[in-house]
Design an enzyme around this catalytic site. Structure first.
Site, short mmCIF file in Angstrom:
data_model
loop_
_atom_site.label_atom_id
_atom_site.label_comp_id
_atom_site.label_asym_id
_atom_site.label_seq_id
_atom_site.Cartn_x
_atom_site.Cartn_y
_atom_site.Cartn_z
N SER A 108 0.80 -1.12 -0.01
CA SER A 108 0.05 -0.02 -0.04
C SER A 108 0.82 1.22 0.00
O SER A 108 1.88 1.31 -0.88
CB SER A 108 -0.81 0.02 1.24
OG SER A 108 -1.84 0.96 1.13
N HIS A 109 0.76 2.23 0.96
CA HIS A 109 1.46 3.39 1.01
C HIS A 109 2.73 3.29 1.34
O HIS A 109 3.45 4.26 1.68
CB HIS A 109 0.54 4.31 2.07
CG HIS A 109 0.18 3.67 3.26
ND1 HIS A 109 -0.82 2.82 3.37
CD2 HIS A 109 0.69 3.82 4.42
CE1 HIS A 109 -0.65 2.37 4.63
NE2 HIS A 109 0.34 2.98 5.21
N ASP A 272 -2.72 6.31 -3.33
CA ASP A 272 -1.43 5.83 -2.72
C ASP A 272 -0.63 4.58 -3.58
O ASP A 272 -1.13 4.71 -4.76
CB ASP A 272 -1.99 5.12 -1.28
CG ASP A 272 -2.89 3.97 -1.39
OD1 ASP A 272 -3.32 3.98 -2.42
OD2 ASP A 272 -2.91 3.16 -0.47
N ASP A 274 -1.22 1.40 -3.95
CA ASP A 274 -1.90 0.54 -4.68
C ASP A 274 -3.15 1.09 -5.24
O ASP A 274 -4.04 0.31 -5.53
CB ASP A 274 -2.04 -0.61 -3.67
CG ASP A 274 -2.82 -0.51 -2.51
OD1 ASP A 274 -2.77 0.85 -1.88
OD2 ASP A 274 -3.58 -1.16 -2.14
N ASP A 276 -5.75 2.42 -3.55
CA ASP A 276 -7.04 2.52 -2.97
C ASP A 276 -7.37 3.41 -2.27
O ASP A 276 -8.67 3.75 -1.46
CB ASP A 276 -7.39 1.08 -2.10
CG ASP A 276 -6.01 0.90 -1.16
OD1 ASP A 276 -5.23 1.83 -0.95
OD2 ASP A 276 -6.20 -0.31 -0.39
N ARG A 277 -6.31 4.28 -1.90
CA ARG A 277 -6.68 5.50 -0.93
C ARG A 277 -6.77 6.80 -1.83
O ARG A 277 -6.37 6.86 -3.07
CB ARG A 277 -5.54 6.14 -0.03
CG ARG A 277 -5.43 4.95 1.02
CD ARG A 277 -4.21 5.30 2.06
NE ARG A 277 -4.06 3.95 3.07
CZ ARG A 277 -3.61 4.12 3.91
NH1 ARG A 277 -3.20 5.23 4.57
NH2 ARG A 277 -3.78 2.97 5.11
N LYS A 371 -11.67 -0.39 -0.94
CA LYS A 371 -11.63 1.11 -1.21
C LYS A 371 -10.96 1.38 -2.51
O LYS A 371 -10.30 0.65 -2.80
CB LYS A 371 -10.95 1.76 0.28
CG LYS A 371 -9.74 1.54 0.31
CD LYS A 371 -9.22 1.97 1.76
CE LYS A 371 -7.81 1.97 1.95
NZ LYS A 371 -7.47 0.73 2.81
C1 VG1 Z 1 -4.04 1.54 8.03
C2 VG1 Z 1 -5.40 2.28 8.17
C3 VG1 Z 1 -6.59 1.43 7.94
C4 VG1 Z 1 -6.55 0.87 6.47
C5 VG1 Z 1 -5.48 0.08 6.59
C6 VG1 Z 1 -5.07 -0.45 5.07
O1 VG1 Z 1 -4.36 0.28 9.15
O2 VG1 Z 1 -5.49 2.75 9.60
O3 VG1 Z 1 -7.76 2.33 8.12
O4 VG1 Z 1 -7.52 0.05 6.33
O5 VG1 Z 1 -4.12 0.84 6.91
O6 VG1 Z 1 -5.08 0.49 4.05
P1 VG1 Z 1 -3.58 0.30 10.42
O7 VG1 Z 1 -3.65 -1.04 11.12
O8 VG1 Z 1 -1.88 0.64 10.13
O9 VG1 Z 1 -4.19 1.56 11.12
V1 VG1 Z 1 -4.28 0.26 2.73
O10 VG1 Z 1 -4.33 1.51 1.75
O11 VG1 Z 1 -2.55 0.15 3.40
O12 VG1 Z 1 -4.65 -1.17 2.19
CO CO Z 2 -3.44 1.33 -0.14
#
Ligand code: VG1
Ligand code: CO
Length: 538
Positions: A108-109, A272, A274, A276-277, A371
């Site tokens: 992801s990010h 981000d 991947d 989704d954000r 998302k």
């Molecule tokens: C974080 C965010 C959460 C999101 C998750 C995955 O998780 O707070 O809201 O669903 O990342 O997003 P955590 O456990 O680090 O708070 V992504 O864009 O990384 O798939």
């Molecule tokens: Co993501």
């Protein structure tokens, strides 16, 4: 005789995330993938979807997963060209081609590159992240697994669209963008958006050198007519150009500065690693993700595919209650779920909610089961086009009707795990005695550890964060991240509601000062973590 260095680490909020070096250990990724194949449901002739955000190590794992899928009896694998599929696009492909599931390769990010992060997540047939029951089963399997299956086959050419055979299995390399772009065109009023573009509406979309570049270029520049150069950092790079592909005010600072300056276009947006954000900034107006969810829900009728079909809104617990007020006003149901998109899946499948969101810049709907960053940007564009107003005007009108939830999240990253665990344990130990205590100007009305019972399947997810609610409706939430790869990350979520009659144009920091002080007094953040200020404020 386990043949693997896998350390039995539980997949977190979004699957398994580790340093690339960990994933490169012989047998490590194979163990996880084989554990998935050993436990997930699929019939004969099953299809698997494979794709990732293009970060370093993506191609290697895709090649290996193809060989393993062939040895595990899959009939067909669909792979995005170049090994690329954004997370929402992967969700769409799983649904559209009736796959039994998919492996989405992404952290992801989190930053990418040889010394940075990698991740794998399994999505089920509805296109969404595996629910907790499935991730628990996968995890259990990783602790007992003794072998993994593969066929002997050379790497295939991932860059040529077409069909090749690996073992007895067909591998279909597909255009990663087309199906997704077509879906967006079905959902939104592209003519209305083209109309404002033709009348001079401008935007800047920062793809952060991550996966959304090709998607945004196709949709915004080719299909909607935005000028060439509207998409910046549009070429996916294995290391994201050395940046964090995290669309927040810190990592997308250049975009934020542009939007607050004299040359700001009408809309600034980013996504981000991947895809989704989403980050939404109007000219001179940042929109918090919690507000964005509420504003999108309140205006969703502007988009053709959503007319007369909003059944409910869901938000994760730490997300502000702005969406709740919209749900109440519109007479639709509102659900509060634990953090992580997987908790929205059942509600969406059951038709109980249409739109969902998280404070962490995630918004989406029942069009897929993830998302979806670009989807949120397009819904914003659709709404602005139909209403003919600016982001700032829309925000002000929204607050004047519903009130404003001042909101911030403070992250303490890479803190000592024992300290973070001790902080959370100390919070739990205080839960029964907090009510009635005063912290500065605030008095605690209620404190609890959030537990969620899924209204569809009755499953219970406990220990999902500590909520401290103050008299007057403001609140502080504490939880530990499930996606970090180094030490622990403490997240402190702060919220203060101002009704329409109050000050709707105040400074967020000032509006949250009492809550910030109370959070320190209640949790002893400095004492437990050695930190006197957060690393990231979003
Ligand atoms: C974080 C965010 C959460 C999101 C998750 C995955 O998780 O707070 O809201 O669903 O990342 O997003 P955590 O456990 O680090 O708070 V992504 O864009 O990384 O798939
Ligand atoms: Co993501």
């Amino acid at each position: 005789m386990p043949t693997t260095p896998f350390d039995g680490q539980k997949p977190g909020t979004s699957g398994l995330r580790k340093k690339v070096k960990v994933f490169q250990q012989p047998g490590y990724a194979e163990n996880f993938i084989q554990s998935v194949f050993d436990v997930v449901e699929r019939g004969a002739g099953a299809t698997l979807v494979l794709g990732g955000d293009g970060r370093f190590h993506n191609r290697a794992v895709i090649q290996q997963a193809i060989r393993m899928a062939a040895a595990n009896g899959y009939a067909r694998v669909l792979v995005g060209r170049g090994g690329i599929l954004s997370t929402p696009a992967a969700s769409n492909v799983i649904r559209k081609y009736k796959a039994s599931g998919g492996l989405v390769l992404s952290a992801s990010h989190n930053p990418g590159g040889p010394d940075e992060d990698f991740g794998i997540k399994y999505n089920i047939a509805n296109g969404g992240p595996a629910p907790e029951g499935v991730t628990e089963a996968i995890h259990a399997r990783t602790t007992t697994i003794e072998r993994w299956l593969t066929v002997e086959a050379a790497d295939i050419d991932l860059d040529a669209v077409g069909i090749v055979e690996v073992g007895d299995m067909n591998v279909e390399i597909i255009d990663p963008v087309a199906d997704y772009a077509n879906l967006m065109e079905e959902l939104f009023d592209f003519d209305a958006i083209r109309g404002i573009v033709a009348s001079g509406f401008t935007m800047c979309f920062d793809a952060m050198s991550a996966v959304t570049g090709p998607y945004a270029t196709e949709i915004l520049e080719r299909r909607l007519g935005f000028a060439a150069g509207t998409v910046v950092n549009g070429i996916p790079l294995e290391d994201f150009g050395g940046h964090h592909p995290d669309p927040n005010l810190i990592h997308a600072k250049a975009l934020h500065d542009l939007m607050m300056g004299p040359d700001a276009p009408d809309l600034g947006a980013a996504s981000d690693g991947d895809g989704d954000r989403n980050l939404i900034i109007g000219r001179g107006r940042f929109v918090t993700p919690s507000d964005s969810l509420a504003m999108l829900a309140a205006n969703i009728e502007c988009a053709p595919a959503y007319r007369n079909r909003l059944t409910g809104i869901a938000r994760s617990m730490p997300t502000s209650a702005a969406a709740d007020r919209v749900a109440e006003a519109l007479g639709v149901r509102c659900f509060e779920t634990p953090t992580g998109w997987k908790f929205f899946g059942n509600l969406l499948d059951a038709g109980m909610v249409t739109i969902c969101g998280e404070e962490s810049a995630g918004t989406g709907s029942d069009h897929v089961r993830e998302k979806d960053g670009l989807w949120a940007v397009l819904l914003w564009l659709n709404i602005l086009a139909v209403r003919g107003i600016s982001v700032d005007e829309l925000a002000r009108l929204h607050w004047a009707r519903f009130g404003r939830n001042y909101y911030a999240r403070h992250d303490y990253e890479g803190v000592d795990k024992d300290g973070a665990d001790a902080l959370m344990a100390a919070l739990v130990a205080q839960l029964d005695t907090l009510a009635g205590q005063a912290f500065g100007a605030l008095e605690v009305a209620k404190a609890d550890s959030f537990s969620y019972t899924d209204p569809v399947d009755g499953s219970v997810s406990a220990n999902q964060g500590i909520r401290v609610l103050f008299e007057g409706g403001s609140r502080v939430v504490f939880r530990l991240s499930g996606t970090g790869t180094a030490g622990a990350t403490l997240r402190v979520y702060l919220e203060n509601y101002m009704p329409p009659s109050g000050d709707l144009d105040a400074d967020t920091g000032a509006m949250l000062a009492d809550q910030i002080a109370a959070a320190e007094a209640i949790a002893g953040i400095a004492r437990h973590t050695g930190r006197t200020a957060p690393d990231v404020v979003t």
